[in-house]
Design an enzyme around this catalytic site. Structure first.
Site, mmCIF file in Angstrom:
data_model
loop_
_atom_site.group_PDB
_atom_site.id
_atom_site.type_symbol
_atom_site.label_atom_id
_atom_site.label_comp_id
_atom_site.label_asym_id
_atom_site.label_seq_id
_atom_site.Cartn_x
_atom_site.Cartn_y
_atom_site.Cartn_z
ATOM 1 N N CYS A 1 0.841 -1.188 0.000
ATOM 2 C CA CYS A 1 0.000 0.000 0.000
ATOM 3 C C CYS A 1 0.881 1.244 0.000
ATOM 4 C CB CYS A 1 -0.908 0.028 1.228
ATOM 5 S SG CYS A 1 -1.909 -1.448 1.452
ATOM 6 N N ARG B 1 -4.736 7.000 1.256
ATOM 7 C CA ARG B 1 -3.867 5.924 0.802
ATOM 8 C C ARG B 1 -4.402 5.223 -0.433
ATOM 9 N NH1 ARG B 1 -5.365 1.702 4.384
ATOM 10 N NH2 ARG B 1 -3.533 0.492 3.775
#
Length: 325
Positions: free
Chosen positions: A2, A16
């Site tokens: 991520c 994110r």
């Protein structure tokens, strides 16, 4: 795998990319002030700051991947496989399970500084939410509307809290090693590079952007850290909310993962399932998904924040195309 960022412009935007090979039925979830957060060892929070973020709701409990509270503090958990160490309960410490960490912090802290205080005697435990939902090895990025950010890493030698001058986080290696690696790319520039190779020779700059020639472009976490740090550092500051949100999503797009390029098992590929953005001043939550590039928005202040029931919105799963003829 991520990528998390804090984009500091006229307002502050936190969020994110979630990169995985499977989805969990995650939904945009608002937790109001009077929803009772029950914890395994610390006292329950019957009232707390309201939260909005992306969560998998299980047994009416929001398992947040990332969230922000109404005071303007954001927090996201990112994969930290092979490094993350959660401990058994310690009677001399404040024991919080890894799945409780986000609500424990965001329910109370209004700033990064306050979050640091809550972590001074904190032990992140290895207790599972359920037999079916075992702890994920994570580290976390936090950011607030003062423009400050930190990284929290649960390593074998203890819980480390680092000030984060880059305002980005990806995955392995540890955050200090990621910072050290930036030295390998100190000469990257968005313009033409200075000719220090052969300064007495007129080199043919055959292409634009040669200053970025050695910028990493792979899906690996170390390469993404460098690239998104560079993109964030040079992102323009918008003059409006639309400009800021657009700039923010383009920064995350610079390290987004298409399907088919990151094989994690035979015929199984990791990809960017969703990207999200939380305006820490206004409580507006923006997101898009792999299936739908259009940005959607949920305003936490349009919910009953004095209530006690969760509010959830299913993520969009089909492409929105603007046909112009």
């Amino acid at each position: 795998m991520c990528t998390g960022i804090l984009y500091n412009s006229s307002n502050h935007y936190f969020g994110r990319n979630l990169d995985l090979e499977i989805t969990f039925g995650q939904e945009v979830t608002v937790t109001p002030r009077n929803y009772e957060f029950k914890f395994r060892e610390v006292p329950a929070m019957k009232s707390h700051l309201a939260l909005i973020g992306m969560a998998m709701v299980a047994d009416n409990y929001p398992l947040y991947f990332d969230a922000a509270n109404e005071a303007g503090l954001g927090m996201a958990g990112l994969a930290y496989s092979g490094n993350a160490v959660y401990n058994p309960s310690n009677p001399k410490m404040t024991n919080v399970a890894s799945f409780e960490f986000i609500p424990y912090i965001l329910g109370q802290a209004k700033t990064v500084a306050e979050a640091k205080e809550l972590m001074k005697n904190l032990n992140i435990t290895n207790e599972a939410f359920s037999k079916e939902t075992q702890p994920s090895p994570l580290h976390w990025i936090l950011g607030d509307k003062t423009g400050a950010s930190i990284v929290v890493e649960p390593d074998a030698d203890g819980l480390h809290v680092y000030d984060n001058p880059t305002h980005v986080l990806t995955n392995n290696p540890s955050f200090p090693q990621q910072l050290l690696n930036l030295g390998n790319y100190a000469g990257i520039t968005p313009g033409e590079p200075k000719n220090t190779l052969l300064p007495d020779i007129d080199i043919n700059y055959y292409s634009r952007s040669l200053g970025t020639h050695n910028l990493p472009g792979g899906m690996d976490s170390e390469g993404r850290f460098v690239k998104v740090a560079f993109a964030l550092q040079h992102a323009p500051k918008g003059k409006s909310e639309d400009e800021n949100v657009t700039n923010y999503f383009h920064v995350l797009e610079s390290v987004a993962q298409p399907k088919g390029l990151d094989e994690v098992a035979p015929n199984s590929f990791e990809y960017t399932i969703y990207s999200d953005c939380m305006n820490l001043e206004t409580g507006m939550y923006y997101y898009n998904t792999y299936e739908d590039n259009q940005i959607a928005a949920v305003d936490m202040h349009k919910e009953d924040l004095d209530g006690s029931e969760l509010s959830s919105y299913a993520t969009k799963k089909s492409q929105t195309i603007n046909y112009q003829n």
